[in-house]
Design a protein around this motif. Sequence first.
Motif, PDB file in Angstrom:
ATOM      1  N   ILE A 211       0.316  -1.612  -0.184  1.00 35.53           N
ATOM      2  CA  ILE A 211       0.145  -0.294  -0.216  1.00 35.53           C
ATOM      3  C   ILE A 211       0.944   1.840   0.149  1.00 35.53           C
ATOM      4  N   LEU A 212       1.812   1.982   0.710  1.00 32.50           N
ATOM      5  CA  LEU A 212       2.652   2.221   0.768  1.00 32.50           C
ATOM      6  C   LEU A 212       3.682   2.421   0.353  1.00 32.50           C
ATOM      7  N   LEU A 213       3.898   1.064  -0.838  1.00 32.48           N
ATOM      8  CA  LEU A 213       4.614   1.619  -2.138  1.00 32.48           C
ATOM      9  C   LEU A 213       3.994   2.092  -3.538  1.00 32.48           C
ATOM     10  N   ALA A 214       2.486   1.595  -3.733  1.00 27.34           N
ATOM     11  CA  ALA A 214       1.612   2.120  -4.297  1.00 27.34           C
ATOM     12  C   ALA A 214       1.255   3.586  -4.029  1.00 27.34           C
ATOM     13  N   ALA A 215       1.309   4.042  -2.998  1.00 26.54           N
ATOM     14  CA  ALA A 215       1.051   5.330  -2.233  1.00 26.54           C
ATOM     15  C   ALA A 215       2.791   6.712  -3.169  1.00 26.54           C
ATOM     16  N   VAL A 216       3.410   5.927  -2.546  1.00 27.56           N
ATOM     17  CA  VAL A 216       5.485   6.305  -2.529  1.00 27.56           C
ATOM     18  C   VAL A 216       5.287   6.281  -3.918  1.00 27.56           C
ATOM     19  N   LEU A 217       5.392   5.656  -4.543  1.00 28.48           N
ATOM     20  CA  LEU A 217       6.648   5.791  -6.328  1.00 28.48           C
ATOM     21  C   LEU A 217       6.054   6.940  -6.186  1.00 28.48           C
ATOM     22  N   PRO A 218       5.194   7.205  -7.203  1.00 30.34           N
ATOM     23  CA  PRO A 218       4.471   8.517  -8.098  1.00 30.34           C
ATOM     24  C   PRO A 218       5.780   9.478  -7.147  1.00 30.34           C
ATOM     25  N   LEU A 219       5.451   9.643  -6.509  1.00 33.91           N
ATOM     26  CA  LEU A 219       6.466  10.559  -5.882  1.00 33.91           C
ATOM     27  C   LEU A 219       7.647  10.512  -5.887  1.00 33.91           C
ATOM     28  N   LEU A 220       8.284   9.261  -5.669  1.00 38.45           N
ATOM     29  CA  LEU A 220      10.102   9.311  -5.976  1.00 38.45           C
ATOM     30  C   LEU A 220      10.152   9.735  -6.803  1.00 38.45           C
ATOM     31  N   ILE A 221       9.381   9.094  -8.089  1.00 41.39           N
ATOM     32  CA  ILE A 221       9.562   9.122  -9.490  1.00 41.39           C
ATOM     33  C   ILE A 221       8.758  10.792  -9.979  1.00 41.39           C
ATOM     34  N   LEU A 222       9.194  11.604  -8.952  1.00 41.47           N
ATOM     35  CA  LEU A 222       8.726  12.781  -9.555  1.00 41.47           C
ATOM     36  C   LEU A 222       9.794  13.756  -9.256  1.00 41.47           C
ATOM     37  N   PHE A 223      10.157  13.759  -7.897  1.00 43.18           N
ATOM     38  CA  PHE A 223      11.634  13.693  -7.164  1.00 43.18           C
ATOM     39  C   PHE A 223      13.039  13.313  -8.245  1.00 43.18           C
ATOM     40  N   TRP A 224      12.703  11.615  -8.680  1.00 42.51           N
ATOM     41  CA  TRP A 224      13.854  11.428  -8.994  1.00 42.51           C
ATOM     42  C   TRP A 224      13.804  11.969 -10.512  1.00 42.51           C
ATOM     43  N   ARG A 225      13.052  11.568 -11.286  1.00 41.42           N
ATOM     44  CA  ARG A 225      13.463  12.493 -12.830  1.00 41.42           C
ATOM     45  C   ARG A 225      13.942  14.185 -13.329  1.00 41.42           C
ATOM     46  N   LYS A 226      12.855  14.776 -11.527  1.00 43.92           N
ATOM     47  CA  LYS A 226      13.524  16.132 -11.530  1.00 43.92           C
ATOM     48  C   LYS A 226      15.056  15.920 -11.612  1.00 43.92           C
ATOM     49  N   TRP A 227      15.650  15.327 -10.211  1.00 40.59           N
ATOM     50  CA  TRP A 227      16.875  15.529 -10.236  1.00 40.59           C
ATOM     51  C   TRP A 227      17.438  15.422 -11.822  1.00 40.59           C
ATOM     52  N   ILE A 228      17.240  13.951 -11.859  1.00 42.38           N
ATOM     53  CA  ILE A 228      18.569  13.788 -13.446  1.00 42.38           C
ATOM     54  C   ILE A 228      18.266  14.854 -14.478  1.00 42.38           C
ATOM     55  N   LYS A 229      16.341  14.511 -14.501  1.00 45.55           N
ATOM     56  CA  LYS A 229      16.956  16.184 -16.330  1.00 45.55           C
ATOM     57  C   LYS A 229      17.652  17.589 -16.073  1.00 45.55           C
ATOM     58  N   GLU A 230      17.163  18.617 -14.445  1.00 52.78           N
ATOM     59  CA  GLU A 230      18.098  19.496 -14.131  1.00 52.78           C
ATOM     60  C   GLU A 230      19.057  19.415 -13.250  1.00 52.78           C
ATOM     61  N   GLY A 231      18.948  18.250 -12.179  1.00 51.76           N
ATOM     62  CA  GLY A 231      20.474  18.369 -11.372  1.00 51.76           C
ATOM     63  C   GLY A 231      20.577  19.479 -10.248  1.00 51.76           C
ATOM     64  N   LYS A 232      18.854  19.288  -9.923  1.00 50.50           N
ATOM     65  CA  LYS A 232      19.527  20.784  -8.852  1.00 50.50           C
ATOM     66  C   LYS A 232      19.663  19.339  -7.462  1.00 50.50           C
ATOM     67  N   ILE A 233      20.512  19.724  -6.220  1.00 44.61           N
ATOM     68  CA  ILE A 233      20.485  18.914  -5.566  1.00 44.61           C
ATOM     69  C   ILE A 233      19.199  18.935  -4.434  1.00 44.61           C
ATOM     70  N   LEU A 234      18.236  19.770  -4.733  1.00 48.19           N
ATOM     71  CA  LEU A 234      17.102  20.344  -4.444  1.00 48.19           C
ATOM     72  C   LEU A 234      16.260  18.955  -4.148  1.00 48.19           C
TER      73      LEU A 234
ATOM     74  N   LEU B  57      13.136   3.116 -11.317  1.00 50.44           N
ATOM     75  CA  LEU B  57      14.000   4.425 -11.883  1.00 50.44           C
ATOM     76  C   LEU B  57      14.816   4.129 -12.664  1.00 50.44           C
ATOM     77  N   LEU B  58      14.931   2.804 -12.947  1.00 47.73           N
ATOM     78  CA  LEU B  58      16.124   2.886 -14.164  1.00 47.73           C
ATOM     79  C   LEU B  58      15.760   3.154 -15.749  1.00 47.73           C
ATOM     80  N   LEU B  59      14.093   2.401 -15.769  1.00 49.61           N
ATOM     81  CA  LEU B  59      13.867   2.850 -16.765  1.00 49.61           C
ATOM     82  C   LEU B  59      13.434   4.398 -17.199  1.00 49.61           C
ATOM     83  N   ILE B  60      12.805   5.276 -16.209  1.00 51.83           N
ATOM     84  CA  ILE B  60      12.334   6.500 -16.835  1.00 51.83           C
ATOM     85  C   ILE B  60      14.194   7.532 -16.651  1.00 51.83           C
ATOM     86  N   SER B  61      14.655   6.469 -16.538  1.00 59.15           N
ATOM     87  CA  SER B  61      16.510   7.161 -16.632  1.00 59.15           C
ATOM     88  C   SER B  61      17.157   7.200 -17.602  1.00 59.15           C
ATOM     89  N   LEU B  62      16.709   5.675 -18.443  1.00 62.20           N
ATOM     90  CA  LEU B  62      17.128   5.757 -19.557  1.00 62.20           C
ATOM     91  C   LEU B  62      15.552   6.487 -21.331  1.00 62.20           C
TER      92      LEU B  62
END
Length: 288
Positions: free
Chosen positions: A20-43, A72-77
């Motif tokens: 249940i927690l994984l299903a709830a949190v995974l979109p947030l993890l993807i959102l912040f991770w995608r922002k990180w690999i695209k923009e490289g901002k430490i925030l 996250l690997l698939l998102i990054s690729l």
Amino acid sequence: YLFNVYVLVQVWHRFVYSTILLAAVLPLLILFWRKWIKEGKILHLNLFLLTNLLAAYIFGNLAAVITVWITLLLISLGEGLFPWQGRSSAKKISLRFLAGFMFWILTDMWWILPTFSIAPGLLSQQHSGEDNLATLVVISRQTIMPYLLQLVNPFYLFLNSELGTVYSNTVFRMIPWIMSGLIFLGLLVSLKIKNYARYGVIFVISILLAKGAAIPFSFPYIFAFKHSYFLGILRNPFEKLGVMLPLFGAILFTLGIQSFLIWGVKRLGNIAAKIAVILIFIVLVGYA
């Protein structure tokens, strides 16, 4: 993402807290991770690590480690390849991926070290490599393509009728195909749109991962299980990795329903097309 057969059965019906927690949190993890690999901002990296830390309970099921990092690997690729922006961009994304992974390990070291220090001995006492492979093959019979494309686990929904016999009704058996049809339409549309093609490709890869040893392409899973004992934690791939299907399927569904609406306005008229879309949502939400 919330109203579909996978979430209905695997998340709510089974009611495993870590899932249940994984299903709830995974979109947030993807959102912040995608922002990180695209923009490289430490925030954004810090937000990813903080979300991961607060939701560390999801890793109470070790398979979630593989689920999260394959996603996250698939998102990054996808970000690096679709569209291709040159070697410089791909190199930056690769370095940010490695840096993010290292910081994740450091952040989660408090549970990684004790878990992996006892896990090999504990898991080997519970299941042998042969047991893992046998379980994979048996369970994969339930993830053949007709069920997988509907995001259905037939064991709970049809064979045992744990949610009621109504789901075995002919009309109810047809409803998931509405969603599948719109996702497939969205898949075709995504391949024509530069910034969405990645999600179509990722969805197809997610299907191949979630189906386990079911045909077609069953050999890679069987070969991997024979040569890696640790992969035994994925002996039910649909349960462990299947959350990627509604996640990326939701994006394709949006493209599909948009395309259907555009087609409907041209062929049926504005009002009739919108009524049809509303009815589709009512049926799908009511089903799930």
